[in-house]
Design an enzyme around this catalytic site. Sequence first.
Site, PDB file in Angstrom:
ATOM      1  N   ARG A   1     -95.844  55.319 115.528  1.00  0.00           N
ATOM      2  CA  ARG A   1     -94.417  55.226 115.806  1.00  0.00           C
ATOM      3  C   ARG A   1     -93.723  54.888 114.481  1.00  0.00           C
ATOM      4  O   ARG A   1     -93.753  53.938 113.859  1.00  0.00           O
ATOM      5  CB  ARG A   1     -94.206  54.174 116.640  1.00  0.00           C
ATOM      6  CG  ARG A   1     -92.756  53.873 117.032  1.00  0.00           C
ATOM      7  CD  ARG A   1     -92.531  52.832 117.739  1.00  0.00           C
ATOM      8  NE  ARG A   1     -91.014  52.513 118.059  1.00  0.00           N
ATOM      9  CZ  ARG A   1     -90.594  51.245 118.460  1.00  0.00           C
ATOM     10  NH1 ARG A   1     -91.543  50.305 118.382  1.00  0.00           N
ATOM     11  NH2 ARG A   1     -89.363  51.036 118.627  1.00  0.00           N
TER      12      ARG A   1
ATOM     13  N   TYR B   1     -91.917  51.212 110.752  1.00  0.00           N
ATOM     14  CA  TYR B   1     -92.957  50.077 111.238  1.00  0.00           C
ATOM     15  C   TYR B   1     -94.265  50.113 110.792  1.00  0.00           C
ATOM     16  O   TYR B   1     -94.879  49.337 110.831  1.00  0.00           O
ATOM     17  CB  TYR B   1     -93.199  50.443 112.830  1.00  0.00           C
ATOM     18  CG  TYR B   1     -91.802  50.358 113.502  1.00  0.00           C
ATOM     19  CD1 TYR B   1     -91.003  49.118 113.430  1.00  0.00           C
ATOM     20  CD2 TYR B   1     -91.251  51.434 114.170  1.00  0.00           C
ATOM     21  CE1 TYR B   1     -89.937  48.952 114.361  1.00  0.00           C
ATOM     22  CE2 TYR B   1     -90.049  51.260 114.757  1.00  0.00           C
ATOM     23  CZ  TYR B   1     -89.429  50.084 114.831  1.00  0.00           C
ATOM     24  OH  TYR B   1     -88.168  49.761 115.638  1.00  0.00           O
TER      25      TYR B   1
ATOM     26  N   ASN C   1     -93.000  39.230 119.481  1.00  0.00           N
ATOM     27  CA  ASN C   1     -92.087  40.351 119.057  1.00  0.00           C
ATOM     28  C   ASN C   1     -91.466  41.101 120.325  1.00  0.00           C
ATOM     29  O   ASN C   1     -92.283  42.057 120.819  1.00  0.00           O
ATOM     30  CB  ASN C   1     -92.741  41.456 118.310  1.00  0.00           C
ATOM     31  CG  ASN C   1     -91.668  42.634 117.821  1.00  0.00           C
ATOM     32  OD1 ASN C   1     -90.648  42.730 118.268  1.00  0.00           O
ATOM     33  ND2 ASN C   1     -92.315  43.384 116.821  1.00  0.00           N
TER      34      ASN C   1
ATOM     35  N   ARG D   1     -80.419  47.456 110.042  1.00  0.00           N
ATOM     36  CA  ARG D   1     -80.425  48.648 110.890  1.00  0.00           C
ATOM     37  C   ARG D   1     -79.017  48.808 111.560  1.00  0.00           C
ATOM     38  O   ARG D   1     -77.963  48.282 111.448  1.00  0.00           O
ATOM     39  CB  ARG D   1     -81.723  48.597 111.723  1.00  0.00           C
ATOM     40  CG  ARG D   1     -83.026  48.552 111.024  1.00  0.00           C
ATOM     41  CD  ARG D   1     -84.311  48.551 111.736  1.00  0.00           C
ATOM     42  NE  ARG D   1     -84.283  49.847 112.280  1.00  0.00           N
ATOM     43  CZ  ARG D   1     -85.279  50.207 113.511  1.00  0.00           C
ATOM     44  NH1 ARG D   1     -85.856  48.908 113.604  1.00  0.00           N
ATOM     45  NH2 ARG D   1     -85.209  51.344 113.963  1.00  0.00           N
TER      46      ARG D   1
ATOM     47  N   ALA E   1     -87.530  46.084 121.919  1.00  0.00           N
ATOM     48  CA  ALA E   1     -86.103  46.402 122.308  1.00  0.00           C
ATOM     49  C   ALA E   1     -85.344  45.313 123.232  1.00  0.00           C
ATOM     50  O   ALA E   1     -84.306  45.397 123.236  1.00  0.00           O
ATOM     51  CB  ALA E   1     -86.340  48.107 123.034  1.00  0.00           C
TER      52      ALA E   1
ATOM     53  N   HIS F   1     -89.926  40.456 113.880  1.00  0.00           N
ATOM     54  CA  HIS F   1     -89.728  41.785 113.745  1.00  0.00           C
ATOM     55  C   HIS F   1     -90.306  42.424 112.608  1.00  0.00           C
ATOM     56  O   HIS F   1     -90.157  41.889 111.432  1.00  0.00           O
ATOM     57  CB  HIS F   1     -88.097  41.950 113.819  1.00  0.00           C
ATOM     58  CG  HIS F   1     -87.562  41.431 115.126  1.00  0.00           C
ATOM     59  ND1 HIS F   1     -87.739  42.162 115.980  1.00  0.00           N
ATOM     60  CD2 HIS F   1     -86.836  40.404 115.381  1.00  0.00           C
ATOM     61  CE1 HIS F   1     -87.028  41.354 117.323  1.00  0.00           C
ATOM     62  NE2 HIS F   1     -86.519  40.479 116.491  1.00  0.00           N
TER      63      HIS F   1
ATOM     64  N   PRO G   1     -92.302  46.313 124.282  1.00  0.00           N
ATOM     65  CA  PRO G   1     -92.453  47.854 124.730  1.00  0.00           C
ATOM     66  C   PRO G   1     -92.445  48.564 123.189  1.00  0.00           C
ATOM     67  O   PRO G   1     -92.008  48.390 122.358  1.00  0.00           O
ATOM     68  CB  PRO G   1     -91.293  48.163 125.329  1.00  0.00           C
ATOM     69  CG  PRO G   1     -89.980  47.075 125.074  1.00  0.00           C
ATOM     70  CD  PRO G   1     -91.118  45.828 124.753  1.00  0.00           C
ATOM     71  N   ASN G   2     -93.501  49.756 123.356  1.00  0.00           N
ATOM     72  CA  ASN G   2     -93.646  50.869 122.384  1.00  0.00           C
ATOM     73  C   ASN G   2     -94.453  50.371 121.198  1.00  0.00           C
ATOM     74  O   ASN G   2     -94.684  51.087 120.430  1.00  0.00           O
ATOM     75  CB  ASN G   2     -92.349  51.407 121.873  1.00  0.00           C
ATOM     76  CG  ASN G   2     -91.564  51.864 122.859  1.00  0.00           C
ATOM     77  OD1 ASN G   2     -91.980  52.802 123.720  1.00  0.00           O
ATOM     78  ND2 ASN G   2     -90.258  51.703 123.215  1.00  0.00           N
TER      79      ASN G   2
ATOM     80  N   GLU H   1     -90.101  34.352 116.621  1.00  0.00           N
ATOM     81  CA  GLU H   1     -89.770  35.666 116.738  1.00  0.00           C
ATOM     82  C   GLU H   1     -90.281  36.688 115.734  1.00  0.00           C
ATOM     83  O   GLU H   1     -89.782  36.195 114.629  1.00  0.00           O
ATOM     84  CB  GLU H   1     -88.293  35.918 117.301  1.00  0.00           C
ATOM     85  CG  GLU H   1     -87.996  37.269 117.571  1.00  0.00           C
ATOM     86  CD  GLU H   1     -86.533  37.452 118.056  1.00  0.00           C
ATOM     87  OE1 GLU H   1     -86.165  36.766 119.266  1.00  0.00           O
ATOM     88  OE2 GLU H   1     -85.692  38.057 117.578  1.00  0.00           O
TER      89      GLU H   1
HETATM   90  C1  DQA Z   1     -88.524  45.741 116.472  1.00  0.00           C
HETATM   91  C2  DQA Z   1     -87.160  46.083 116.089  1.00  0.00           C
HETATM   92  C3  DQA Z   1     -86.491  46.266 117.628  1.00  0.00           C
HETATM   93  O1  DQA Z   1     -84.927  46.834 117.422  1.00  0.00           O
HETATM   94  C4  DQA Z   1     -87.056  47.556 118.213  1.00  0.00           C
HETATM   95  O2  DQA Z   1     -86.463  47.975 119.430  1.00  0.00           O
HETATM   96  C5  DQA Z   1     -88.523  47.616 118.186  1.00  0.00           C
HETATM   97  C6  DQA Z   1     -89.148  47.145 117.054  1.00  0.00           C
HETATM   98  C7  DQA Z   1     -89.111  45.400 115.028  1.00  0.00           C
HETATM   99  O3  DQA Z   1     -90.428  44.972 115.131  1.00  0.00           O
HETATM  100  O4  DQA Z   1     -88.777  45.889 114.143  1.00  0.00           O
HETATM  101  O5  DQA Z   1     -89.166  48.193 119.071  1.00  0.00           O
HETATM  102  O6  DQA Z   1     -88.634  44.584 117.318  1.00  0.00           O
END
Ligand code: DQA
Length: 147
Positions: A17, A22, A74, A107, A77, A100, A9-10, A98
Site C-alpha cells: 500500500r 508507508y 496504530n 499530510r 484511519a 503512525h 484498517p488497511n 499511538e
Molecule cells: C496512518 C495514518 C492515517 O492517516 C492513515 O489513515 C493510515 C495510516 C499511518 O500509520 O501513517 O491508515 O495511521
Amino acid sequence: MKIIVINGPNLQLLGKRKPEVYGSETLEGLQKRLEDVGRELKTKISFFQSNSEGEIVDIIGSSVKNEVDGIIINPAAYTHTSVAIHDALESVDVPAIEVHISNIHRREEFRRKSMTAPACIGQISGLGTDGYEWALRAMAGHLKKQT
Ligand code: DQA
C-alpha cells in the site's frame, strides 16, 4: 511483561500500500522484527490487526482480562474519527502509545487531528515502521519505571 501491538484498517496491506508513504516492509516482516526486539526486552509481544472498529474496541476492552501491561496502537484511519476507540483506551487501566508510520501532521488537513492520542501516554508519527520499535522500547521503559 506483555505488550500488544494493534493495527487498524488497511495495515494488512503494508509493503504493497502506497510504499512511497508507508514503506516497503510487510506487516509480517515488521511483526518478526518486533518479536526480536521483544526477546531483547524480555517482553512477550502479541499482535492484532483488524479492519473493524468494533473488533479493535473489543481487543482493547479484553486487555485487562488478557493481562496485557501495555498497548501499542496504530488506529490508522480510525485515528481521525473514532470516539469508540478513544473511549476504549480510556476505559482500561493500561498505558497506550499511538504510532503512525507517516507524519500525520505533514499530510492532509483531515489527518492532523487524532481522536485517539489524548487517551494515550504519547504518540510517535513519521518515523516509518521503525516507530513501532521505538514505541515498544518506550513502553518497556515506562512499564519498568512503574514496577
Ligand atoms: C496512518 C495514518 C492515517 O492517516 C492513515 O489513515 C493510515 C495510516 C499511518 O500509520 O501513517 O491508515 O495511521
